[in-house]
Structures are given as C-alpha cells and as structure tokens.
Design an enzyme around this catalytic site. Structure first.
Site: not given
Length: 385
Positions: A130, A248
């Site tokens: 969520g 990343e």
C-alpha cells in the site's frame, strides 16, 4: 564506435564470468526458473569466484576494488546469456554499500567475511503493502525495549528481492513517529537475522518475469533485534537510502542497456536463420530498417550508461544524473526489446525463446528503483521546475 569504458582487467574478468555462466548457470537455468531461485549452495560458488567480494576491503576478505565497472560486466554477461544469478545482485549492488558506509568496525568484522563467502546472503526490505514509492509512509515499527538492549520489530514488507533465501535482511522501520514538519524522519535500518523468532517469509510472489529470482513477502511479529544490529544512527535511514539511490538506479540503467543489447543479438541471429517466402527474414528491407533503428537507439543508451558509469566511479554521479540515465535507458530499452520480439513473430511470444523472457524481465526496470514518473519528477526538480 570503440568502447573505452572498460580496461583489460575488466575484459579478463568478463571472460571469467562468461566461462562460469556457461559451466555453472546456463545448463541449470531452466530448473532455477521453475523452482523460483537458484539452489542455496550456488551462492557459495559465487563467493568462491570472488563475485561478492569485489568491492569489499581486503581486510574483510574482499578484493578492495573501488570501481562499479566489474558489476557492470557481470550484468552485461548475464543478459548476453539470457540468465541471472538469482537475487545476488541485491546482495552486492544494494546491500553492500550500506554495510560498507554505515556499519561499525565490529559489525564489519562480524558480517563482511560471510557476506564475501556467500555464507550470509542479504536482502533489503523497504517497500510495504500500500505504500509503493512513498517510503515515508511506512508503518513497520521497531520499539526500543525498556532496558535499551533490543528493538521489538512489527510489520510487513512486500516485493523483497532475495527475501526467501536471505540470512540477514536490512529492514527499514519506524523507531519514532513522523512529525508534520518531517515525514521522513524517525526511520532506522535494522540488520535482522532471518532465523529470529517471529520473523516469517510469506508468499513467494509470482511475477511477470525474473522467474529465477525469489521475491517474497516478509512479516515481523515481536521480532527481537539487538541494538548492536542497528545499522548507522537511529532515525537517519531515509538519508542513508537517498545516498545509495544513484548507484541503484545506475545499476538498473546498466541492466536495461545489457538486456536491449542482448535482444538485438537474439533478433539478428533469428532473422538470419528464419526463412519466410523462400528467403531469410533478414533479407527483407523492413527487418533491416527495424534493426538499424534498434542499433542507433542502443548506441545512444550505451553512451548514456557509459558516461554515467564513469561519473559514478569518479564520485560525480548526482541523483538527477542517475534518474536521467535510468529514465532514458529503461524507456528506450523497452522499445528496443519490443521491436526485437516482433521480429521473432509468433516465436517471440514463446517463453522458450530468450527474447520473450527478456521482454518480461525488462518490464520492471521502469518500476523498481523508482518509477519512470518519479524519475521525471527528480529531473524536473533539478531543472528548477
């Protein structure tokens, strides 16, 4: 154009990785895809090969290299062969930078040697059900015990790459509630032992692609985590996470380039061999033009990735630079791979063909590490917009 980003050492390493993939990965990869991950002892083979210790200082059993280019070589060779090393890229490209920068000397002595050998595999748990990209909205909590010796961890995480086989997981949790002035404050990183009571691996998620990489849901029910296993200072995790995001995102950009390059090679081989209306598909003008477009776009992606790689090694890659490289590389690679799949016709839709697996594997590049929409927001902000 001659590519200058790699040295002779990198190319020698490339051949070592290529030989290892041919001997230890390619013959077994279909079994790994069906199982959802490589066997656990495969990671020890990577440790023996030295893959996990490239950037680890020599005093902890590593090679002490400062360059990210060796990781780029591995990424390119895996895509070239249409295989993967499972969840190990998270172990080296995502988790290691946090351990190197924020671990205490005692923690490094304890964690880095087994990290290098593959005896201790790691994963990182940020995303929650969520919340998606809104890390400040995380609800997992870690409350300090009254005697101050440990945290009590409760909550859940999802989309955790390498989570099913990890021995230690870097879990981001709230050690203090957010304030109206700073939603990002109060988050800490705990390096959680997966054998701890109350730690559980939930569903192993069934993904569109990357079927040989385990991705799992994790849950924590009153997990006791020693204070000595907190990484860095309490409440500063968001700052730490932001620090590693450029690498990343660079890694994802490199992966997208490598997948697109592999797709072009697969398509070239296929259209030369496949015969339609009495002649190879490669003889049709449309085929030549499509592949020419792919090559031109691939050259552009390579230039962007190589420039970003050089900037990262020089410690000059900014968050906006990394976002730009990721956005351009992943969006362009998606178009290239789609065109290459189309040239395969119906066979491009069959998972036995590597281009079909590439198509599925590459789609997540525009989602994880920050969605394309988030990348555009970062870039626009850097432009003063």
């Amino acid at each position: 154009m001659r590519r200058t980003v790699f040295s002779e050492d990198h190319e020698a390493f490339r051949q070592t990785i290529r030989d290892f993939i041919a001997a230890e990965v390619a013959p077994h990869f279909d079994q790994w895809r069906q199982a959802g991950h490589p066997p656990r002892d495969f990671y020890k083979k990577l440790g023996e090969l030295g893959v996990f210790g490239i950037e680890v200082p020599e005093e902890y059993g590593g090679a002490g290299e400062k360059s990210f280019k060796f990781n780029a070589v591995i990424t390119e060779e895996l895509a070239r062969a249409g295989v993967s090393f499972g969840g190990s890229s998270v172990h080296t490209a995502l988790c290691l930078p946090y351990l190197l920068k924020y671990a205490t000397e005692e923690q490094k002595q304890r964690w880095l040697p087994p990290f290098v050998s593959g005896d201790m595999m790691t994963a990182i748990a940020m995303t929650e059900p969520g919340t998606g990209s809104d890390l400040a909205g995380m609800r997992t909590t870690a409350k300090l015990s009254e005697d101050g010796t440990h945290y009590v961890l409760n909550g859940a995480k999802t989309f955790i790459t390498g989570g099913a086989l990890a021995d230690r997981v870097l879990v981001c949790a709230r050690t203090a509630p957010p304030s109206p002035e700073d939603r990002r404050g109060g988050i800490s990183i705990l390096v959680v032992d997966t054998k701890s009571e109350g730690y559980a691996v939930g569903r192993k998620l069934e993904k569109l692609g990357q079927h040989a990489t385990d991705t799992a849901e994790l849950s924590f029910t009153d997990v006791h985590v020693p204070v000595t296993d907190r990484l860095g200072e309490e409440g500063r995790a968001f700052e730490y996470l932001t620090h590693n995001l450029p690498q990343e995102r660079l890694g994802i950009a490199i992966g997208a380039y490598a997948q697109a390059a592999a797709a072009v090679d697969f398509a070239k081989d296929y259209v030369r061999e496949r015969t339609v209306f009495g002649k190879p598909v490669a003889h049709f003008q449309n085929t030549k033009f499509v592949l020419a477009d792919c090559k031109a776009e691939l050259d552009a992606v390579q230039a962007v990735v190589d420039r970003a790689l050089e900037a990262h090694d020089a410690r000059e890659l900014t968050p906006a630079d990394a976002a730009s490289a990721k956005l351009f590389s992943t969006e362009t690679a998606g178009r290239i791979i789609d065109k290459c799949l189309q040239l395969h016709g119906g066979y491009g839709y069959m998972m036995e063909y590597p281009v079909a697996r590439l198509y599925a594997d590459a789609r997540v590049n525009r989602i994880y590490g920050g969605t394309s929409e988030v990348m555009r927001t970062i870039i626009a902000k850097s432009m003063g917009l």
